[in-house]
Design a protein around this motif. Structure first.
Motif, PDB file in Angstrom:
ATOM      1  N   ALA A  97      34.862  -8.628  41.199  1.00  0.00           N
ATOM      2  CA  ALA A  97      36.067  -7.699  41.334  1.00  0.00           C
ATOM      3  C   ALA A  97      37.480  -7.438  40.461  1.00  0.00           C
ATOM      4  O   ALA A  97      37.822  -6.463  40.139  1.00  0.00           O
ATOM      5  CB  ALA A  97      35.951  -7.031  42.401  1.00  0.00           C
ATOM      6  N   ASN A  98      37.703  -8.784  40.690  1.00  0.00           N
ATOM      7  CA  ASN A  98      39.037  -9.162  39.675  1.00  0.00           C
ATOM      8  C   ASN A  98      38.320  -8.906  38.079  1.00  0.00           C
ATOM      9  O   ASN A  98      39.165  -8.475  37.824  1.00  0.00           O
ATOM     10  CB  ASN A  98      39.624 -10.205  39.497  1.00  0.00           C
ATOM     11  N   LEU A  99      37.231  -9.345  38.120  1.00  0.00           N
ATOM     12  CA  LEU A  99      37.051  -8.928  36.802  1.00  0.00           C
ATOM     13  C   LEU A  99      36.825  -7.327  35.871  1.00  0.00           C
ATOM     14  O   LEU A  99      37.579  -7.057  35.079  1.00  0.00           O
ATOM     15  CB  LEU A  99      35.916  -9.983  36.013  1.00  0.00           C
ATOM     16  N   VAL A 100      36.217  -6.495  36.790  1.00  0.00           N
ATOM     17  CA  VAL A 100      36.550  -5.585  36.988  1.00  0.00           C
ATOM     18  C   VAL A 100      37.613  -5.055  36.668  1.00  0.00           C
ATOM     19  O   VAL A 100      37.779  -3.669  35.874  1.00  0.00           O
ATOM     20  CB  VAL A 100      35.714  -4.763  38.097  1.00  0.00           C
ATOM     21  N   VAL A 101      38.968  -5.645  38.030  1.00  0.00           N
ATOM     22  CA  VAL A 101      40.374  -4.763  38.015  1.00  0.00           C
ATOM     23  C   VAL A 101      40.729  -4.958  36.633  1.00  0.00           C
ATOM     24  O   VAL A 101      42.004  -4.676  36.168  1.00  0.00           O
ATOM     25  CB  VAL A 101      41.000  -5.270  38.849  1.00  0.00           C
ATOM     26  N   ILE A 102      40.500  -6.813  36.084  1.00  0.00           N
ATOM     27  CA  ILE A 102      40.862  -6.859  34.621  1.00  0.00           C
ATOM     28  C   ILE A 102      41.103  -5.632  33.374  1.00  0.00           C
ATOM     29  O   ILE A 102      41.683  -5.388  32.166  1.00  0.00           O
ATOM     30  CB  ILE A 102      40.703  -8.278  33.624  1.00  0.00           C
ATOM     31  N   ALA A 103      39.285  -5.124  33.514  1.00  0.00           N
ATOM     32  CA  ALA A 103      39.092  -4.178  32.625  1.00  0.00           C
ATOM     33  C   ALA A 103      39.268  -2.874  33.258  1.00  0.00           C
ATOM     34  O   ALA A 103      39.456  -2.228  31.759  1.00  0.00           O
ATOM     35  CB  ALA A 103      37.461  -4.200  32.449  1.00  0.00           C
ATOM     36  N   ILE A 104      40.003  -2.691  33.856  1.00  0.00           N
ATOM     37  CA  ILE A 104      40.742  -1.198  33.980  1.00  0.00           C
ATOM     38  C   ILE A 104      41.581  -0.999  33.997  1.00  0.00           C
ATOM     39  O   ILE A 104      41.851  -0.184  33.210  1.00  0.00           O
ATOM     40  CB  ILE A 104      40.284  -0.962  35.849  1.00  0.00           C
TER      41      ILE A 104
END
Length: 489
Positions: free
Chosen positions: A290-297
């Motif tokens: 989820a935190n990797l997804v947040v980085i991309a967003i």
């Protein structure tokens, strides 16, 4: 504030056993309003200064580098200390962290508004960032520890996510209005009365027992020093890449130092009795993904606001105020999508909303990448912009909920700090990389057609927006690795 976000019975956290005091719903609404208003103020200041930069530079006689550091000083202080700020909420109590961060942020805003020179203003912006790094995780921790019943937490987190997502767009609008009609100093002074009201309300409504499981005696000082220095060096190196080029010592030197410091941090955390970030937390697949997804967003969204602002002003010739007003449909789109996500996340789960939302955003960003020198807001920007922001609004709350799910009460601040750190690091990385790609694309076009500056600029911004679409698509693909249902603590 929408009272639907409140638990209908039980304690402030929604537990079923305690009787409901007559003031409980009102107090819980006040906590939610405080958390949302404080988060809005912090996120607003990421972008509110941007449209005031020409006025600030003219009055304070700043160089181009000095002008850039008015923005970068805030980003550096904010992103570098977010993880430590989040852990402080667990160690000293959410109320104390909230009040401390808010007081520092408000005082620094006042000092920045009074600044007579560039150095003083940059210093004030850095302190603002530090205050924001303590305050922002505390707002999310406050929601996580107040709303413990799943449905109530979902509604509260939906309101928080909508406010957070809309803050970036509102910054451009508010900054343009204040700069044009009141002067640039008011982009900082505006925080002072708001901060004073929030401080007074927090003293009354924020429960003193929220968090605080051992105080500063349990602070992992070696871990705090290494992770703060490492994150600060990483963000500084990323920021330096915008102006020095990625192969310059000013870039790879801090990045190399960040790698060493963050490696030392992991070594420290494996040995200390009370680690700042227990390594077991980082090994949780859901949290890490989820935190990797947040980085991309963060990389996609921060870059979009920046690149679109430049396209509207430098290619289409809009004023700062006109450009700011063009962002209003995006802010409204985010809010509407966040409310839809809050309504449906309990039925379908976070994963489909995240994947679907970021897929829509990827399409919107790709569509935006077709901007041209002969285009207009109505034909080239409005529809894809609304699509991109609507998709992000659908994904924002489910992503945050997933990144903080399963966190025990004593880890709520840590989880909040992690997700906020990921968002800011992603934003800084996206701005640096996509901004550099846009600049180099423009320079390459001008080398062959030096007379056609608008077309070269549009080509650069379009290339950057196309890479934002790639970031959004990566976020959607990352959602496939998340569990189908999120477990509440």
């Amino acid at each position: 504030m929408d009272t639907d976000a409140l638990p209908r019975s039980g304690t402030a956290g929604g537990g079923p056993s305690a009787p409901v005091a007559p003031s409980a719903p009102r107090s819980t609404a006040a906590v939610l309003a405080l958390a949302c208003a404080a988060q809005f103020m912090v996120i607003l200041d990421v972008s509110i200064v941007n449209v005031a930069l020409p006025s600030i530079r003219a009055e304070l006689h700043l160089s181009s580098a000095g002008q850039q550091w008015i923005v970068n000083a805030y980003t550096l202080g904010f992103a570098g200390l977010l993880l430590l700020g989040g852990r402080l909420a667990d160690l000293v109590g959410t109320k104390r962290a909230f009040l401390t961060g808010l007081a520092a942020f408000t005082a620094a805003s006042f000092a920045g508004g009074l600044a007579s020179g560039g150095a003083l203003l940059i210093a004030a912006r850095a302190v603002q960032g530090v205050g924001g790094a303590v305050l922002a995780p505390a707002t999310l921790t406050l929601i996580m520890t107040t709303f413990t019943e799943p449905a109530a937490r979902t509604r509260a987190m939906g309101a928080w996510s909508a406010v957070m997502a809309a803050g970036g767009a509102a910054g451009a609008v508010v900054g343009g209005l204040l700069t044009q009609y009141a002067g640039w100093r008011w982009v900082l002074f505006v925080n002072v009365p708001l901060g004073a009201v929030l401080l007074a309300a927090a003293l009354v409504y924020v429960p003193p027992a929220t968090g605080g499981g051992g105080g500063l005696r349990r602070l992992d000082l070696p871990g705090a020093v290494t992770v703060t220095a490492g994150l600060t060096a990483l963000v500084y190196g990323i920021i330096a890449g915008e102006t020095h080029g990625w192969d310059a010592p000013a870039v790879w030197g801090p990045v190399a130092a960040a790698v060493v410091l963050l490696g030392a941090f992991l070594a420290v955390e494996a040995r200390v009795a009370h680690p700042l970030v227990p390594l077991a937390v980082l090994r949780r697949r859901t949290l890490a993904t989820a935190n990797l997804v947040v980085i991309a967003i963060g990389a996609a969204m921060f870059s979009m606001w920046f690149l679109l602002s430049l396209y509207l002003q430098q290619v289409l010739g809009y004023t700062a105020l006109q450009a700011g007003l063009c962002f209003l449909p995006g802010a409204l789109s985010i809010i509407a999508a966040s409310r839809l996500a809050t309504r449906f996340v309990g039925r379908v789960g976070a994963r489909p909303l995240l994947i679907g939302g970021m897929s829509l955003s990827a399409v919107g960003f790709a569509w935006l990448s077709q901007v041209s020198a002969g285009g207009s807001y109505a034909t080239d920007v409005a529809a894809p912009f609304v699509l991109a922001t609507f998709g992000t609004g659908l994904a924002a709350m489910p992503t945050t909920m997933t990144a903080t799910s399963g966190a025990a009460r004593e880890e709520a601040g840590l989880a909040s700090g992690l997700v906020n750190t990921s968002r800011q690091v992603g934003g800084a990385l996206g701005l640096a990389v996509l901004g550099t790609v846009a600049s180099r694309t423009t320079a390459a076009r001008l080398a062959g057609h030096a007379h056609d500056v608008p077309a070269a600029l549009a080509a650069g911004y379009g290339r950057g927006l196309l890479l934002a679409a790639v970031c959004a698509a990566c976020a959607a693909l990352g959602g496939l690795a998340l569990p189908r249902r999120t477990t509440e603590p």
